[in-house]
Design an enzyme around this catalytic site. Structure first.
Site, PDB file in Angstrom:
ATOM      1  N   ASP A  35       4.627  -8.046 -49.654  1.00  0.00           N
ATOM      2  CA  ASP A  35       4.988  -8.812 -48.992  1.00  0.00           C
ATOM      3  C   ASP A  35       5.659  -7.571 -47.745  1.00  0.00           C
ATOM      4  OD1 ASP A  35       4.297 -11.030 -49.835  1.00  0.00           O
ATOM      5  OD2 ASP A  35       6.280 -11.763 -50.510  1.00  0.00           O
ATOM      6  N   LYS A 117     -23.322 -23.603 -62.658  1.00  0.00           N
ATOM      7  CA  LYS A 117     -24.117 -23.771 -61.229  1.00  0.00           C
ATOM      8  C   LYS A 117     -22.160 -24.506 -60.586  1.00  0.00           C
ATOM      9  CE  LYS A 117     -26.696 -26.563 -58.204  1.00  0.00           C
ATOM     10  NZ  LYS A 117     -25.679 -28.106 -57.819  1.00  0.00           N
ATOM     11  N   ARG A 138     -23.388 -23.956 -45.076  1.00  0.00           N
ATOM     12  CA  ARG A 138     -24.854 -24.572 -45.299  1.00  0.00           C
ATOM     13  C   ARG A 138     -25.368 -25.795 -44.197  1.00  0.00           C
ATOM     14  NH1 ARG A 138     -28.710 -28.011 -47.766  1.00  0.00           N
ATOM     15  NH2 ARG A 138     -30.545 -27.575 -48.309  1.00  0.00           N
ATOM     16  N   CYS A 408       3.812 -61.981 -66.679  1.00  0.00           N
ATOM     17  CA  CYS A 408       3.291 -61.420 -67.306  1.00  0.00           C
ATOM     18  C   CYS A 408       2.491 -61.820 -68.561  1.00  0.00           C
ATOM     19  CB  CYS A 408       4.584 -60.453 -68.512  1.00  0.00           C
ATOM     20  SG  CYS A 408       3.486 -59.618 -70.118  1.00  0.00           S
TER      21      CYS A 408
HETATM   22  S1  IVH Z   1     -28.665 -20.238 -55.566  1.00  0.00           S
HETATM   23  C1  IVH Z   1     -32.356 -19.729 -52.996  1.00  0.00           C
HETATM   24  N1  IVH Z   1     -26.997 -19.819 -57.586  1.00  0.00           N
HETATM   25  O1  IVH Z   1     -26.373 -25.164 -55.460  1.00  0.00           O
HETATM   26  C2  IVH Z   1     -31.056 -20.481 -53.600  1.00  0.00           C
HETATM   27  N2  IVH Z   1     -27.341 -21.909 -55.756  1.00  0.00           N
HETATM   28  O2  IVH Z   1     -28.648 -27.354 -55.598  1.00  0.00           O
HETATM   29  C3  IVH Z   1     -30.326 -21.137 -52.922  1.00  0.00           C
HETATM   30  N3  IVH Z   1     -25.098 -23.343 -56.119  1.00  0.00           N
HETATM   31  O3  IVH Z   1     -27.087 -25.130 -52.326  1.00  0.00           O
HETATM   32  C4  IVH Z   1     -28.474 -21.574 -54.043  1.00  0.00           C
HETATM   33  N4  IVH Z   1     -23.987 -22.428 -57.719  1.00  0.00           N
HETATM   34  O4  IVH Z   1     -24.973 -24.221 -53.139  1.00  0.00           O
HETATM   35  C5  IVH Z   1     -27.475 -20.508 -56.408  1.00  0.00           C
HETATM   36  N5  IVH Z   1     -24.934 -19.583 -58.746  1.00  0.00           N
HETATM   37  C6  IVH Z   1     -25.695 -20.329 -58.066  1.00  0.00           C
HETATM   38  C7  IVH Z   1     -24.830 -21.308 -57.354  1.00  0.00           C
HETATM   39  C8  IVH Z   1     -25.611 -22.097 -56.539  1.00  0.00           C
HETATM   40  C9  IVH Z   1     -23.678 -23.864 -56.524  1.00  0.00           C
HETATM   41  C10 IVH Z   1     -25.252 -25.036 -55.489  1.00  0.00           C
HETATM   42  C11 IVH Z   1     -25.731 -24.108 -53.720  1.00  0.00           C
HETATM   43  C12 IVH Z   1     -26.750 -24.610 -53.378  1.00  0.00           C
HETATM   44  C13 IVH Z   1     -27.028 -25.698 -54.344  1.00  0.00           C
HETATM   45  C14 IVH Z   1     -28.784 -26.005 -54.620  1.00  0.00           C
END
Ligand code: IVH
Length: 674
Positions: A35, A117, A138, A408
């Site tokens: 800070d 994912k 996106r 109740c």
């Molecule tokens: S690769 C061309 N890697 O999943 C490759 N996607 O259904 C495109 N996502 O829109 C994505 N973790 O939001 C990739 N390790 C990962 C991911 C990932 C989450 C999501 C991403 C994408 C969706 C695809």
């Protein structure tokens, strides 16, 4: 002093320390020191506004609210992924790859990266000359929205990369919210009457699509980078190298990304991740498998919406729709009346669900649920299923409102909803439903843990009037049990032996089992540490109770009233006659190493199990907290500690590694290491 030079120095310092804190989770300086640097930078920039740059750490809190989001055309489209749901689907994916790549490839020459994912929102970050130029959603894949100001508020997104010589890169990754942050946000929204976010993806999207970045800044969002628009912008030759390269540039990447030498390895990894997912700080909804080598990715190329070289293997769904058939009102141990949705049975995440809690009246009214509705049901982790919302479009006009009863459903006593409280309660202390629930609690694992007296048997004994209150349990005889439906000589003997063995419980355990309002495990152990015997507690005064650190007004008066109730006193006389005597607990001794300290564990411990760790704390006079609060004094952070660690740091709490914790127990205090 050369102001420009000092500003540059400060920015570098702040960037480095923010990276260590938010990305590496390994800070070198205290929050106070951070800070001080930050304030110095703010002061200098205020005196010299001409020196402010958009990538200065001072620019994170975001600019002014926007009127609307500008459109951004992605230079290269942001693709989505095809889905797989099983090991067979993953093998079929590899077969397709091999067919496409032709004869020169065999299964042995393909290797993969398997990445979690993360359930959030895909974003693109454009860095030019190492500095964050633009961030966008996106959108439809080819055009998204400009959310640069919103993304800049996320601490784990670097405003500058460690290599300023890179002309331009377009980083892709996921913005998401930790489970804990989502729960807290929803709790807040419940209080303010705002609709709850059904999942982390909605929460992340809702937080990023705020025209006022100051709101985004309050939302504890995180970012993980997983890719790049164009791999030829990098010196890397594989996805594995790319992730380390992004990490070295200062971008956060998942620690769970795993190289796999074959598709069978990836299948094994999927099972591992599935087993691990509920212990993670954030929600993942599957695993992405990517062909590792970039030259093969290039040969494979893309289809219309998704690359050929990657696939998302999804965990079984944890949300699904079904019909809300009826609502039942359950009366709990404390009289709280909980509405429970009876659902047309449906599979959610591998488990058949036919009931889900509706929490309380405010909740089902706010969600405007009606009997006959098609509803979205979810199971998160191992928690009880929940109704997220009604699918309003599916209504045909025959749906009926849910009506909270005024009396109740079990004893017909009038129900009471205290002002400002969400819970509706049956206040009749003799209500059979409450008595049965209390008896079930008394014998359960949270209570005296009497084996053989689970929910089903207790209901049976209660309905037959063999057990109507706690002392009745200890008066049960063999001939009463042995002939009952589902019982035999052996089970009767076993249960009687378990009851006999439960006659001398530790005082704290006994107090927890009694189910006194506001007396959970922690308060019970405070009482155990203060009072040598139950008799001492029975004659204590309000003043003495209030003097105990950690016991508030509400708990104190609940305890006092309980022990001064004539029917409770009669119950204790009968218990004593039956030979039930709580064992005096461990007295609070000033010299116990952990007395007065409150611990919380987070992350994965490597030497101790959670149960062992908790026992060590109790045996040494310490207490255990369940969330990060002001009361907590120490956080023991294991591997992969997440949001709790962050919060504890923010509150300035003492953070220990597992080893330091063990040292503390063994030596009574921490030996100076630094
Ligand atoms: S690769 C061309 N890697 O999943 C490759 N996607 O259904 C495109 N996502 O829109 C994505 N973790 O939001 C990739 N390790 C990962 C991911 C990932 C989450 C999501 C991403 C994408 C969706 C695809």
């Amino acid at each position: 002093m050369d102001v420009e030079k000092r500003i540059r120095e400060l920015r570098l310092l702040l960037e480095e320390h923010a990276h260590r804190y938010y990305v590496l989770d390994d800070p070198l300086i205290s929050d106070g020191e951070y800070d001080r640097f930050f304030n110095e930078l703010l002061r200098l920039e205020e005196e010299h506004p001409e020196l402010v740059t958009p990538d200065s750490p001072s620019q994170r809190p975001g600019g002014v609210p926007l009127d609307k989001f500008e459109q951004v055309v992605h230079r290269l489209p942001m693709l989505s992924l095809e889905n797989a749901f099983s090991a067979d689907d993953l093998r079929a994916f590899e077969d397709r790859l091999l067919r496409f790549l032709n004869q020169d490839m065999t299964s042995a020459s393909l290797s993969y990266m398997a990445e979690p994912k993360v359930d959030g929102l895909a974003v693109e970050l454009i860095y030019e000359q190492g500095s964050l130029l633009q961030g966008s959603t996106r959108g439809d894949g080819s055009k998204g929205e400009d959310i640069t100001a919103q993304l800049k508020t996320i601490s784990s997104i670097p405003l500058r990369l460690k290599d300023p010589s890179l002309p331009r890169i377009e980083v892709r990754g996921e913005v998401f919210m930790d489970r804990q942050a989502l729960t807290e946000l929803n709790q807040e929204r419940l209080l303010t009457g705002e609709p709850l976010f059904a999942n982390p993806r909605n929460a992340a999207a809702g937080s990023l699509r705020q025209l006022d970045p100051a709101i985004t800044a309050k939302r504890s969002l995180r970012f993980l980078a997983y890719g790049i628009a164009d791999s030829s912008q990098t010196p890397c030759s594989s996805q594995e190298e790319l992730l380390s390269w992004l990490g070295a540039l200062g971008l956060p990447v998942s620690e769970l990304a795993h190289p796999c030498a074959s598709i069978s390895d990836a299948i094994d990894r999927f099972a591992q991740l599935a087993a691990l997912r509920h212990s993670l700080a954030y929600e993942i909804d599957g695993m992405v498998v990517k062909v590792n080598a970039f030259h093969l990715q290039q040969r494979l190329g893309n289809k219309a919406r998704a690359p050929r070289w990657a696939i998302a293997c999804k965990f079984p769904a944890t949300q699904t729709t079904t019909r809300l058939v009826a609502v039942e009102f359950q009366v709990g141990r404390t009289g709280a009346v909980t509405p429970v949705a009876l659902l047309a049975p449906v599979e959610v995440g591998g488990v058949t669900v036919s009931r889900a809690t509706l929490h309380n009246r405010d909740e089902f009214e706010r969600k405007d649920l009606r009997i006959g509705d098609t509803v979205l049901v979810q199971r998160a982790g191992d928690v009880i299923p929940e109704v997220v919302k009604a699918i309003v479009e599916k209504r045909d006009g025959r749906e009926q409102p849910i009506i909270m009863p005024t009396h109740c459903p079990v004893c017909s006593h009038a129900l009471l909803k205290a002002e400002g409280e969400a819970v509706t309660r049956c206040v009749n202390p003799h209500c059979p439903a409450q008595r049965l629930r209390s008896l079930i609690h008394f014998c359960s694992k949270a209570g005296l843990d009497i084996e053989g007296l689970g929910k089903k048997s207790m209901e049976q004994l209660f309905n037959l009037k063999l057990v109507e209150d706690i002392p009745d349990i200890f008066a049960l005889r063999h001939e009463q049990l042995a002939g009952l439906e589902g019982w035999g000589d052996k089970s009767a003997d076993n249960v009687l032996a378990a009851i006999e063995a439960a006659k001398q419980p530790p005082l704290g355990k006994f107090l927890t089992a009694l189910g006194i309002r506001f007396v959970g495990e922690v308060t019970a152990s405070l009482l155990e540490q203060t009072f040598p015997t139950l008799e001492h507690l029975m004659v204590t005064s309000m003043e003495t109770l209030l003097e105990i650190e950690g016991i508030g007004e509400q708990a104190a008066s609940s305890i006092f009233d309980y022990f001064n109730d004539s029917s409770v006193r009669e119950m204790f006389v009968r218990l004593q006659e039956a030979g039930v005597a709580a064992k005096a607990g461990q007295q609070l001794q000033g010299n116990q190493p952990l007395s007065g300290l409150v611990f919380l564990f987070t992350g994965t411990l490597t030497t101790l199990s959670r149960t062992e760790a908790k026992k060590l704390i109790k045996d040494n006079g310490g207490q255990i907290a369940t969330t990060v609060t002001q009361k907590m004094t120490h956080l023991v952070a294991g591997e992969k500690a997440g949001s709790k660690l962050k919060k504890a740091k923010e509150l300035g709490k003492i953070i220990l590694t597992e080893n330091e914790f063990l040292q503390m127990i063994h030596h009574g205090s921490l030996t100076e290491t630094e």
